[in-house]
Write a protein that holds these residues in place. Structure first.
Motif, PDB file in Angstrom:
ATOM      1  N   GLY A 185      30.875  82.158 -81.705  1.00  0.00           N
ATOM      2  CA  GLY A 185      30.468  80.739 -82.490  1.00  0.00           C
ATOM      3  C   GLY A 185      29.033  80.002 -82.082  1.00  0.00           C
ATOM      4  N   PHE A 186      29.124  79.865 -80.589  1.00  0.00           N
ATOM      5  CA  PHE A 186      28.119  79.212 -79.839  1.00  0.00           C
ATOM      6  C   PHE A 186      26.836  80.070 -80.099  1.00  0.00           C
ATOM      7  CE2 PHE A 186      31.766  76.665 -77.740  1.00  0.00           C
ATOM      8  CZ  PHE A 186      31.101  75.620 -77.973  1.00  0.00           C
ATOM      9  N   ALA A 187      27.119  81.172 -79.870  1.00  0.00           N
ATOM     10  CA  ALA A 187      25.745  82.168 -80.107  1.00  0.00           C
ATOM     11  C   ALA A 187      25.202  82.251 -81.178  1.00  0.00           C
ATOM     12  CB  ALA A 187      26.223  83.395 -79.688  1.00  0.00           C
ATOM     13  N   LEU A 188      26.046  82.137 -82.385  1.00  0.00           N
ATOM     14  CA  LEU A 188      25.465  82.036 -83.694  1.00  0.00           C
ATOM     15  C   LEU A 188      24.713  80.582 -83.870  1.00  0.00           C
ATOM     16  CD1 LEU A 188      28.268  83.453 -86.175  1.00  0.00           C
ATOM     17  CD2 LEU A 188      25.977  84.416 -85.584  1.00  0.00           C
ATOM     18  N   LEU A 189      25.004  79.784 -83.343  1.00  0.00           N
ATOM     19  CA  LEU A 189      24.469  78.327 -83.439  1.00  0.00           C
ATOM     20  C   LEU A 189      23.186  78.072 -82.578  1.00  0.00           C
ATOM     21  CD1 LEU A 189      27.543  75.977 -83.726  1.00  0.00           C
ATOM     22  CD2 LEU A 189      25.973  76.774 -85.668  1.00  0.00           C
ATOM     23  N   LEU A 190      23.195  79.160 -81.790  1.00  0.00           N
ATOM     24  CA  LEU A 190      21.673  79.285 -80.967  1.00  0.00           C
ATOM     25  C   LEU A 190      20.705  79.542 -81.758  1.00  0.00           C
ATOM     26  CD1 LEU A 190      21.493  79.010 -77.813  1.00  0.00           C
ATOM     27  CD2 LEU A 190      21.439  81.629 -77.716  1.00  0.00           C
ATOM     28  N   VAL A 203      20.170  78.697 -84.895  1.00  0.00           N
ATOM     29  CA  VAL A 203      19.884  77.478 -85.490  1.00  0.00           C
ATOM     30  C   VAL A 203      19.026  76.523 -84.704  1.00  0.00           C
ATOM     31  CG1 VAL A 203      20.782  75.407 -86.614  1.00  0.00           C
ATOM     32  CG2 VAL A 203      22.106  77.758 -86.948  1.00  0.00           C
ATOM     33  N   VAL A 204      19.120  76.286 -83.506  1.00  0.00           N
ATOM     34  CA  VAL A 204      18.601  75.721 -82.425  1.00  0.00           C
ATOM     35  C   VAL A 204      17.145  76.033 -82.552  1.00  0.00           C
ATOM     36  CG1 VAL A 204      18.215  74.750 -80.160  1.00  0.00           C
ATOM     37  CG2 VAL A 204      20.623  74.909 -81.209  1.00  0.00           C
ATOM     38  N   ASN A 205      16.800  77.422 -82.402  1.00  0.00           N
ATOM     39  CA  ASN A 205      15.456  78.058 -82.667  1.00  0.00           C
ATOM     40  C   ASN A 205      14.719  77.639 -83.537  1.00  0.00           C
ATOM     41  OD1 ASN A 205      15.644  79.350 -79.967  1.00  0.00           O
ATOM     42  ND2 ASN A 205      16.645  81.184 -80.646  1.00  0.00           N
ATOM     43  N   VAL A 206      15.248  77.777 -84.802  1.00  0.00           N
ATOM     44  CA  VAL A 206      14.579  77.517 -86.147  1.00  0.00           C
ATOM     45  C   VAL A 206      14.309  76.019 -86.082  1.00  0.00           C
ATOM     46  CG1 VAL A 206      15.034  77.488 -88.369  1.00  0.00           C
ATOM     47  CG2 VAL A 206      15.925  79.488 -87.428  1.00  0.00           C
ATOM     48  N   GLN A 224      13.762  73.968 -83.419  1.00  0.00           N
ATOM     49  CA  GLN A 224      12.552  73.895 -82.674  1.00  0.00           C
ATOM     50  C   GLN A 224      11.219  74.168 -83.450  1.00  0.00           C
ATOM     51  OE1 GLN A 224      13.401  75.870 -79.115  1.00  0.00           O
ATOM     52  NE2 GLN A 224      13.714  73.912 -77.859  1.00  0.00           N
ATOM     53  N   LEU A 253      12.944  73.076 -95.394  1.00  0.00           N
ATOM     54  CA  LEU A 253      13.885  74.097 -94.672  1.00  0.00           C
ATOM     55  C   LEU A 253      14.922  73.093 -93.929  1.00  0.00           C
ATOM     56  CD1 LEU A 253      12.737  77.146 -92.856  1.00  0.00           C
ATOM     57  CD2 LEU A 253      14.431  75.616 -91.751  1.00  0.00           C
ATOM     58  N   LEU A 261      18.717  72.634 -94.476  1.00  0.00           N
ATOM     59  CA  LEU A 261      19.512  72.878 -92.890  1.00  0.00           C
ATOM     60  C   LEU A 261      20.428  71.736 -92.627  1.00  0.00           C
ATOM     61  CD1 LEU A 261      18.307  74.920 -89.977  1.00  0.00           C
ATOM     62  CD2 LEU A 261      20.149  73.038 -89.631  1.00  0.00           C
ATOM     63  N   GLY A 277      24.273  71.703 -93.296  1.00  0.00           N
ATOM     64  CA  GLY A 277      25.098  71.791 -91.773  1.00  0.00           C
ATOM     65  C   GLY A 277      25.819  70.662 -91.712  1.00  0.00           C
TER      66      GLY A 277
END
Lengths: 232, 210
Positions: free
Chosen positions: A48-53, A55-58, A60, A79, A83, A87
């Protein structure tokens, strides 16, 4: 060196062995079921945390685009708007706050905000985007399928039969023959079930063996690129 | 009323996407970027609701001391985000190692037990019997073996091996052609669905409110 390289590699080896060892041991062996269930639960959470990672990249990348007023920056705004709204609705639905009771319909059958957005934004956009490919697939096929050799001829013929055999027109092509309506659909089914299945099976076996070999390389610490370490 | 608004919004966005058939334009790019954002938002909702809340947040809030062990994946998950702090970015490797290693282990078992063994088993056919004719069974065996030989790069594809690998290419082409035809039909059925939406659903729902 130990913290940055050896410890991650040791963890990879130990944790990588857990699903393999627990697969070969029965639940009667002490601790197997406990370890397997706990690790499974932990991994679901970390996933779950990895998938949200992502989102952070996008976020940024797009904020940087807006800040620097790069070409097309207004689209980065749309966009981020999509999101954040979707979200936020999703997080509120998970927390069951106010009208955000679920990610599906409310108990009274009405749409929750998240579900409304899914039905009227996400689903139409997704279906339209994928259906758009129907046009481009057709033009790509025209370029790719020009019969140049035996291989291209086989590809073209198989694609043509499968496409025609799955339409009502396919039933009429040989309708002048006795039981001719079923001929092309039968040929289509045969292609899918026999030669296509043979090809797919070969690909699946080859790819699965390759994937298993890669997994072993990761567990043994030979493959390290996932840690951002480049081989010299 | 929200249904009417929703259906017109959906129709507008569908037309924005289809406008790309004419040429690239701001309407398409708006819809495209909105789709990217909404998709990510959708996954946030799905992951929060189906993964993080039932597996971690709800157990921790209901009985913290009984489920304190869940702080381990919580910390490992949060540790993934240290990659954004340059001074301690290396710490993310620990979580990444655990995460990748577990799924790689699972993957290996699944691939071997779930794909290689059953697929090989289904290929070792009795010449007579089963759901197919003896000729079909023969084609299946020849197809699988020739495709595997085509993918075997440790020997040079010359003479007998070359001939067999050529047969493998023919089977692959047939498979790709069939898959292509299948995909095209799937896309066209999606297109029909969109046309139904534009010409039937929108009209019907609008007429309900007029």
């Amino acid at each position: 060196m130990f913290w940055k390289l050896r410890l991650p590699l040791m963890l990879t080896f130990i944790v990588g062995l857990v699903p393999i060892v627990t697969f070969f041991l029965t639940e009667r062996v002490w601790g197997v079921a406990f370890v397997r269930d706990r690790v499974e639960q932990y991994m679901v959470i970390i996933t779950g945390f990895a998938l949200l990672l992502g989102v952070v990249n996008v976020v940024q990348g797009n904020i940087r685009k807006i800040e620097r007023r790069k070409p097309g920056w207004p689209f980065a705004v749309s966009l981020l708007l999509g999101l954040f709204v979707m979200g936020a609705f999703g997080i509120l639905s998970a927390a069951r706050v106010g009208p955000f009771q679920s990610i599906l319909t409310a108990p009274d059958g009405s749409d929750t905000p998240f579900y409304w957005m899914t039905r009227h934004l996400f689903n139409p956009l997704q279906a339209a985007m994928f259906s758009l490919l129907a046009f481009y697939v057709a033009s790509a096929a025209f370029r790719a399928f020009r019969v140049r050799n035996v291989e291209a001829t086989i590809l073209l013929t198989a694609a043509f039969i499968v496409m025609l055999g799955r339409t009502p027109l396919g039933e009429y092509v040989f309708s002048w023959l006795p039981n001719g309506e079923t001929f092309l659909p039968w040929v289509t089914e045969w292609i899918m079930a026999v030669p296509n299945a043979a090809a797919q099976r070969g690909i699946i076996i080859g790819a699965a063996l390759g994937a298993a070999a890669l997994s072993l390389r990761v567990i043994l610490g030979i493959e390290r690129s996932y840690l951002g370490i480049r081989e010299k | 009323m929200s249904e009417l608004l929703g259906v017109w919004l959906g129709a507008f966005l569908t037309l924005c996407i289809f406008s790309f058939l004419y040429k690239d334009n701001p309407f398409f790019r708006f819809a495209e970027s909105l789709f990217a954002g909404v998709s990510l938002g959708y996954y946030i909702g799905i992951v929060s609701t189906n993964t993080l809340v039932p597996n971690m947040i709800r157990p921790l809030t209901a009985d913290f001391s009984g489920n304190a062990h869940l702080l381990i994946p919580l910390l490992l998950g949060l540790n993934l985000y240290t990659r954004y702090i340059p001074r301690i970015a290396w710490m993310a490797r620990l979580s990444l190692a655990v995460y990748i290693a577990y799924y790689v282990g699972i993957f290996m078992v699944q691939k071997l037990q779930g794909e290689v063994v059953p697929q090989v088993g289904k290929t070792i056919l009795h010449p007579i019997g089963g759901n197919f004719t003896p000729v079909d069974n023969l084609i299946m065996m020849v197809g699988v073996l020739s495709v595997l030989i085509y993918f075997y790069f440790s020997i040079e594809h010359k003479r007998a091996v070359g001939v067999v690998s050529r047969v493998g290419i023919w089977f692959l082409m047939l498979g790709f052609g069939a898959a292509f035809g299948y995909t095209v039909m799937g896309r066209i059925s999606l297109l029909i669905g969109r046309m139904n939406y534009l010409f039937i659903d929108v009209v019907q729902i609008t007429s309900q409110y007029l």
